[in-house]
Design a protein around this motif. Structure first.
Motif, PDB file in Angstrom:
ATOM      1  N   ALA A  38      35.640  28.021  59.628  1.00  0.00           N
ATOM      2  CA  ALA A  38      36.313  28.973  59.464  1.00  0.00           C
ATOM      3  C   ALA A  38      35.713  29.877  57.999  1.00  0.00           C
TER       4      ALA A  38
ATOM      5  N   GLU B 125      46.034  31.130  50.447  1.00  0.00           N
ATOM      6  CA  GLU B 125      46.540  31.949  51.558  1.00  0.00           C
ATOM      7  C   GLU B 125      45.765  31.617  52.643  1.00  0.00           C
ATOM      8  N   MET B 126      44.141  31.817  52.415  1.00  0.00           N
ATOM      9  CA  MET B 126      43.335  31.519  53.556  1.00  0.00           C
ATOM     10  C   MET B 126      43.233  30.180  54.010  1.00  0.00           C
TER      11      MET B 126
ATOM     12  N   GLU C 178      45.412  28.189  53.891  1.00  0.00           N
ATOM     13  CA  GLU C 178      46.797  27.679  54.645  1.00  0.00           C
ATOM     14  C   GLU C 178      46.845  28.115  56.088  1.00  0.00           C
ATOM     15  N   GLU C 179      45.993  28.879  56.440  1.00  0.00           N
ATOM     16  CA  GLU C 179      45.822  29.341  57.933  1.00  0.00           C
ATOM     17  C   GLU C 179      45.225  28.099  58.780  1.00  0.00           C
ATOM     18  N   ILE C 180      44.510  27.191  58.170  1.00  0.00           N
ATOM     19  CA  ILE C 180      43.865  26.247  58.656  1.00  0.00           C
ATOM     20  C   ILE C 180      44.858  24.840  58.669  1.00  0.00           C
ATOM     21  N   CYS C 181      45.125  24.669  57.360  1.00  0.00           N
ATOM     22  CA  CYS C 181      46.018  23.304  57.076  1.00  0.00           C
ATOM     23  C   CYS C 181      46.952  23.245  55.763  1.00  0.00           C
TER      24      CYS C 181
END
Ligand code: TXA
Ligand code: MG
Length: 348
Positions: free
Chosen positions: A91, A202-203, A205-208
């Motif tokens: 990512a 925030e970025m 948290e898109e993954i985990c």
């Protein structure tokens, strides 16, 4: 420490090749990344790594980040990284994210400051990538400032701190991000944030799920063991006494009016500079944390150059990369925060 006549040279192909040769000989050089300028040395050569610590005057217990330029370099440096590390790499690499992972036996103790983990980063800056590829080495690199000074976001800033201490600095222009990388500890199913940066909460948290280490926003008490040693140092300290000021702009203006005097400066948002009775520098619009990140370290250096004794800074928003701006400011201010009421009076 050796005394060098430090060359500040454009980061073209020929100079990158010369810098790479110096690295292979165990010397250290300055180079640009997308975050800040770094001080590079062969991560696997303890003598080269010791030169980094000496040139910066860095405490020996603060580990260095190891920089790679391909995923193929990773297996040699870390042991059994969790699956999540590969998801995050997919990512956000190349880019301003450092993952703390179990280290392999190849990483010398000086590089990791005796920890069982190592921070790995794959930078996106093309000069950084070319230097790693050309040298054929994983590169250990802290920010290229003297320990305790603001990180350099331009080659000239690094020259101010490192002149005479290292053979060469590659000038690749100003850094795009302006604050150092996001540092995270990577677990099986979540990450722990040690240092906020360009890859935001925030970025991630898109993954985990993300746990924010208390050291990001709070003072680490003396003697407490920390997960990331960098958190316990003051850092980024300009010579002036910096304070963060919470409250409205009207309150700030009233407050600054009473502080005004020789050596008193303000760092404020766009458009507020002219309304103040002290020299005021803008670090961007209030709703533009990326601009603030880009300018913060430059402004702290500028305050020093202009002889600032006290610097009052408007408190930035803490969303997105704003959390990184606030985290660096807290350290520059040694955690001093002034809370103003509506009439600009500081709460005791
Ligand atoms: O953007 C960046 O990360 C820049 C550029 C040059 O890549 N480098 C940088 O390095 O900022 P430095 O040494 O100034 O900051 C590294 C931070 C320190 O706070 C250190 O404590 C933390 O990362 N760190 C490094 N290795 C660690 C580890 N194994 N465990 C926990 N924290 C680690
Ligand atoms: Mg640093």
């Amino acid at each position: 420490m050796e005394k060098w006549k430090t060359e500040l040279v454009p980061a073209d192909e020929a100079n990158i090749a010369r810098a790479a040769a110096l690295l292979r000989q165990g010397e250290v050089v300055g180079f640009p990344t997308e975050t800040v300028y770094g001080l590079a040395g062969d991560a696997l050569n303890p003598e080269a790594v010791e030169k980094i610590f000496r040139a910066k005057g860095r405490p020996q217990d603060n580990p260095l980040i190891v920089h790679i330029a391909s995923m193929e370099m990773l297996p040699d440096l870390v042991n059994n990284p969790p699956e999540l590390a590969f998801k995050l790499a997919e990512a956000f690499w190349p880019g301003p994210m450092t993952m703390v992972l179990p280290k392999s036996a190849r990483i010398p103790d000086v590089t990791s400051a005796g920890l069982s983990t190592v921070g790995i980063r794959f930078p996106s800056n093309p000069v950084a990538q070319a230097l790693i590829r050309e040298s054929g080495l994983p590169i250990a690199a802290p920010s290229g400032n003297l320990s305790g000074r603001p990180s350099p976001t331009a080659a000239q800033h690094m020259m101010e701190d490192m002149d005479g201490r290292i053979p060469m600095i590659l000038d690749g222009g100003p850094c795009a991000v302006g604050v150092e990388s996001t540092v995270i500890g990577v677990g099986e199913d979540r990450v722990r944030l040690f240092r906020p940066g360009g890859i935001t909460v925030e970025m991630l948290e898109e993954i985990c799920p993300v746990e924010i280490d208390p050291g990001v926003l709070h003072v680490v008490e003396a003697g407490r063991k920390v997960a990331s040693p960098g958190m316990k140092y003051r850092h980024y300290a300009p010579k002036a006494d910096v304070k963060i000021v919470e409250g409205s702009f009207d309150a700030f203006r009233a407050f600054i009016g009473r502080q005004a005097g020789e050596g008193v400066f303000a760092i404020v948002f766009d458009g507020e500079e002219t309304a103040l009775p002290v020299p005021a520098l803008s670090f961007g619009a209030e709703d533009d944390p990326a601009a603030q990140a880009h300018l913060l370290f430059d402004l702290l250096r500028e305050c020093d150059e202009r002889g600032a004794k006290e610097v009052y800074v408007r408190s930035p928003r803490t969303t997105g990369i704003g959390l990184a701006v606030y985290n660096r400011l807290l350290r520059a201010a040694a955690f001093q925060i002034v809370h103003l009421d509506e009439s600009g009076v500081a709460a005791q």
